[in-house]
Write a protein that holds these residues in place. Sequence first.
Motif, PDB file in Angstrom:
ATOM      1  N   SER A   9       0.826  -1.209   0.000  1.00 16.87           N
ATOM      2  CA  SER A   9       0.000   0.000   0.000  1.00 16.87           C
ATOM      3  C   SER A   9       0.859   1.258   0.000  1.00 16.87           C
ATOM      4  O   SER A   9       0.590   2.207  -0.741  1.00 16.87           O
ATOM      5  CB  SER A   9      -0.918   0.021   1.228  1.00 16.87           C
ATOM      6  OG  SER A   9      -1.854  -1.026   1.146  1.00 16.87           O
ATOM      7  N   ALA A  10       1.904   1.261   0.821  1.00 16.63           N
ATOM      8  CA  ALA A  10       2.802   2.417   0.878  1.00 16.63           C
ATOM      9  C   ALA A  10       3.547   2.598  -0.447  1.00 16.63           C
ATOM     10  O   ALA A  10       3.745   3.723  -0.908  1.00 16.63           O
ATOM     11  CB  ALA A  10       3.783   2.270   2.036  1.00 16.63           C
ATOM     12  N   CYS A  11       3.932   1.498  -1.089  1.00 15.39           N
ATOM     13  CA  CYS A  11       4.594   1.571  -2.393  1.00 15.39           C
ATOM     14  C   CYS A  11       3.660   2.195  -3.423  1.00 15.39           C
ATOM     15  O   CYS A  11       4.091   3.017  -4.240  1.00 15.39           O
ATOM     16  CB  CYS A  11       5.015   0.183  -2.876  1.00 15.39           C
ATOM     17  SG  CYS A  11       6.431  -0.500  -1.999  1.00 15.39           S
ATOM     18  N   ARG A  12       2.409   1.820  -3.367  1.00 15.09           N
ATOM     19  CA  ARG A  12       1.428   2.385  -4.306  1.00 15.09           C
ATOM     20  C   ARG A  12       1.279   3.885  -4.122  1.00 15.09           C
ATOM     21  O   ARG A  12       0.954   4.601  -5.063  1.00 15.09           O
ATOM     22  CB  ARG A  12       0.073   1.707  -4.137  1.00 15.09           C
ATOM     23  CG  ARG A  12       0.024   0.342  -4.745  1.00 15.09           C
ATOM     24  CD  ARG A  12      -1.367  -0.215  -4.615  1.00 15.09           C
ATOM     25  NE  ARG A  12      -1.549  -1.322  -5.535  1.00 15.09           N
ATOM     26  CZ  ARG A  12      -2.481  -2.231  -5.408  1.00 15.09           C
ATOM     27  NH1 ARG A  12      -3.333  -2.150  -4.405  1.00 15.09           N
ATOM     28  NH2 ARG A  12      -2.588  -3.204  -6.279  1.00 15.09           N
ATOM     29  N   ARG A  13       1.505   4.346  -2.896  1.00 14.98           N
ATOM     30  CA  ARG A  13       1.439   5.792  -2.616  1.00 14.98           C
ATOM     31  C   ARG A  13       2.752   6.495  -2.961  1.00 14.98           C
ATOM     32  O   ARG A  13       2.890   7.689  -2.759  1.00 14.98           O
ATOM     33  CB  ARG A  13       1.074   6.033  -1.154  1.00 14.98           C
ATOM     34  CG  ARG A  13      -0.350   5.613  -0.807  1.00 14.98           C
ATOM     35  CD  ARG A  13      -0.773   6.085   0.580  1.00 14.98           C
ATOM     36  NE  ARG A  13       0.099   5.627   1.646  1.00 14.98           N
ATOM     37  CZ  ARG A  13      -0.036   4.465   2.294  1.00 14.98           C
ATOM     38  NH1 ARG A  13      -1.013   3.637   1.970  1.00 14.98           N
ATOM     39  NH2 ARG A  13       0.797   4.130   3.265  1.00 14.98           N
ATOM     40  N   GLY A  14       3.745   5.701  -3.436  1.00 19.08           N
ATOM     41  CA  GLY A  14       4.994   6.293  -3.900  1.00 19.08           C
ATOM     42  C   GLY A  14       6.121   6.340  -2.880  1.00 19.08           C
ATOM     43  O   GLY A  14       7.111   7.029  -3.096  1.00 19.08           O
ATOM     44  N   SER A  15       5.998   5.604  -1.800  1.00 16.29           N
ATOM     45  CA  SER A  15       7.034   5.622  -0.770  1.00 16.29           C
ATOM     46  C   SER A  15       8.269   4.842  -1.210  1.00 16.29           C
ATOM     47  O   SER A  15       8.218   3.625  -1.402  1.00 16.29           O
ATOM     48  CB  SER A  15       6.500   5.021   0.537  1.00 16.29           C
ATOM     49  OG  SER A  15       7.562   4.777   1.441  1.00 16.29           O
ATOM     50  N   ARG A  16       9.383   5.559  -1.372  1.00 13.83           N
ATOM     51  CA  ARG A  16      10.662   4.919  -1.716  1.00 13.83           C
ATOM     52  C   ARG A  16      11.131   4.006  -0.585  1.00 13.83           C
ATOM     53  O   ARG A  16      11.692   2.941  -0.825  1.00 13.83           O
ATOM     54  CB  ARG A  16      11.733   5.978  -1.969  1.00 13.83           C
ATOM     55  CG  ARG A  16      11.528   6.725  -3.251  1.00 13.83           C
ATOM     56  CD  ARG A  16      11.982   5.847  -4.349  1.00 13.83           C
ATOM     57  NE  ARG A  16      12.266   6.566  -5.561  1.00 13.83           N
ATOM     58  CZ  ARG A  16      12.206   5.982  -6.732  1.00 13.83           C
ATOM     59  NH1 ARG A  16      11.869   4.724  -6.827  1.00 13.83           N
ATOM     60  NH2 ARG A  16      12.492   6.653  -7.817  1.00 13.83           N
ATOM     61  N   GLU A  17      10.916   4.453   0.641  1.00 12.04           N
ATOM     62  CA  GLU A  17      11.334   3.657   1.802  1.00 12.04           C
ATOM     63  C   GLU A  17      10.579   2.326   1.833  1.00 12.04           C
ATOM     64  O   GLU A  17      11.160   1.273   2.115  1.00 12.04           O
ATOM     65  CB  GLU A  17      11.058   4.456   3.080  1.00 12.04           C
ATOM     66  CG  GLU A  17      11.620   3.822   4.322  1.00 12.04           C
ATOM     67  CD  GLU A  17      11.300   4.621   5.577  1.00 12.04           C
ATOM     68  OE1 GLU A  17      11.254   4.003   6.650  1.00 12.04           O
ATOM     69  OE2 GLU A  17      11.096   5.847   5.481  1.00 12.04           O
ATOM     70  N   ALA A  18       9.291   2.371   1.523  1.00 11.68           N
ATOM     71  CA  ALA A  18       8.500   1.139   1.485  1.00 11.68           C
ATOM     72  C   ALA A  18       8.997   0.224   0.367  1.00 11.68           C
ATOM     73  O   ALA A  18       9.046  -0.996   0.532  1.00 11.68           O
ATOM     74  CB  ALA A  18       7.017   1.452   1.293  1.00 11.68           C
ATOM     75  N   GLN A  19       9.366   0.805  -0.776  1.00  9.35           N
ATOM     76  CA  GLN A  19       9.924  -0.009  -1.872  1.00  9.35           C
ATOM     77  C   GLN A  19      11.180  -0.735  -1.398  1.00  9.35           C
ATOM     78  O   GLN A  19      11.349  -1.929  -1.648  1.00  9.35           O
ATOM     79  CB  GLN A  19      10.263   0.862  -3.084  1.00  9.35           C
ATOM     80  CG  GLN A  19       9.063   1.308  -3.865  1.00  9.35           C
ATOM     81  CD  GLN A  19       9.451   2.125  -5.098  1.00  9.35           C
ATOM     82  OE1 GLN A  19      10.588   2.555  -5.246  1.00  9.35           O
ATOM     83  NE2 GLN A  19       8.485   2.334  -5.964  1.00  9.35           N
ATOM     84  N   GLN A  20      12.028   0.005  -0.698  1.00  8.40           N
ATOM     85  CA  GLN A  20      13.274  -0.585  -0.183  1.00  8.40           C
ATOM     86  C   GLN A  20      12.970  -1.729   0.787  1.00  8.40           C
ATOM     87  O   GLN A  20      13.558  -2.803   0.699  1.00  8.40           O
ATOM     88  CB  GLN A  20      14.106   0.498   0.519  1.00  8.40           C
ATOM     89  CG  GLN A  20      15.440   0.021   1.043  1.00  8.40           C
ATOM     90  CD  GLN A  20      16.402  -0.397  -0.047  1.00  8.40           C
ATOM     91  OE1 GLN A  20      16.433   0.196  -1.116  1.00  8.40           O
ATOM     92  NE2 GLN A  20      17.171  -1.433   0.212  1.00  8.40           N
ATOM     93  N   ARG A  21      12.025  -1.512   1.692  1.00  8.60           N
ATOM     94  CA  ARG A  21      11.697  -2.543   2.684  1.00  8.60           C
ATOM     95  C   ARG A  21      11.018  -3.744   2.029  1.00  8.60           C
ATOM     96  O   ARG A  21      11.251  -4.884   2.423  1.00  8.60           O
ATOM     97  CB  ARG A  21      10.856  -1.957   3.812  1.00  8.60           C
ATOM     98  CG  ARG A  21      11.678  -0.989   4.673  1.00  8.60           C
ATOM     99  CD  ARG A  21      11.164  -0.856   6.079  1.00  8.60           C
ATOM    100  NE  ARG A  21       9.791  -0.398   6.162  1.00  8.60           N
ATOM    101  CZ  ARG A  21       9.427   0.886   6.195  1.00  8.60           C
ATOM    102  NH1 ARG A  21      10.326   1.832   6.140  1.00  8.60           N
ATOM    103  NH2 ARG A  21       8.164   1.218   6.282  1.00  8.60           N
TER     104      ARG A  21
END
Length: 84
Positions: A9-21
């Motif tokens: 969900s966070a990745c869909r909102r564009g969070s780079r940190e979430a992508q990394q995790r």
Amino acid sequence: PESIDDLVSACRRGSREAQQRLYESCHQRVYRLLVRMVGLNDADDLLQQVFLQVFRTLGQFSGQSRFETWLYRVAVNESLQHLR
């Protein structure tokens, strides 16, 4: 610890940190799959390709299956494409 669903969900909102995790939590299993499909020599490059594709097409993940199932499908498709 966050669930995979929270990270997606966070990745869909564009969070780079979430992508990394998300990458950190899933990359080893995907890498092992890629090694079995394309061999050690190509697995590293393909791993990057798989995750680029995942983040590019995350909007197409409907949530009808587990995220990992969809991720493996992307990895298998990228592997088959690579082998052609």
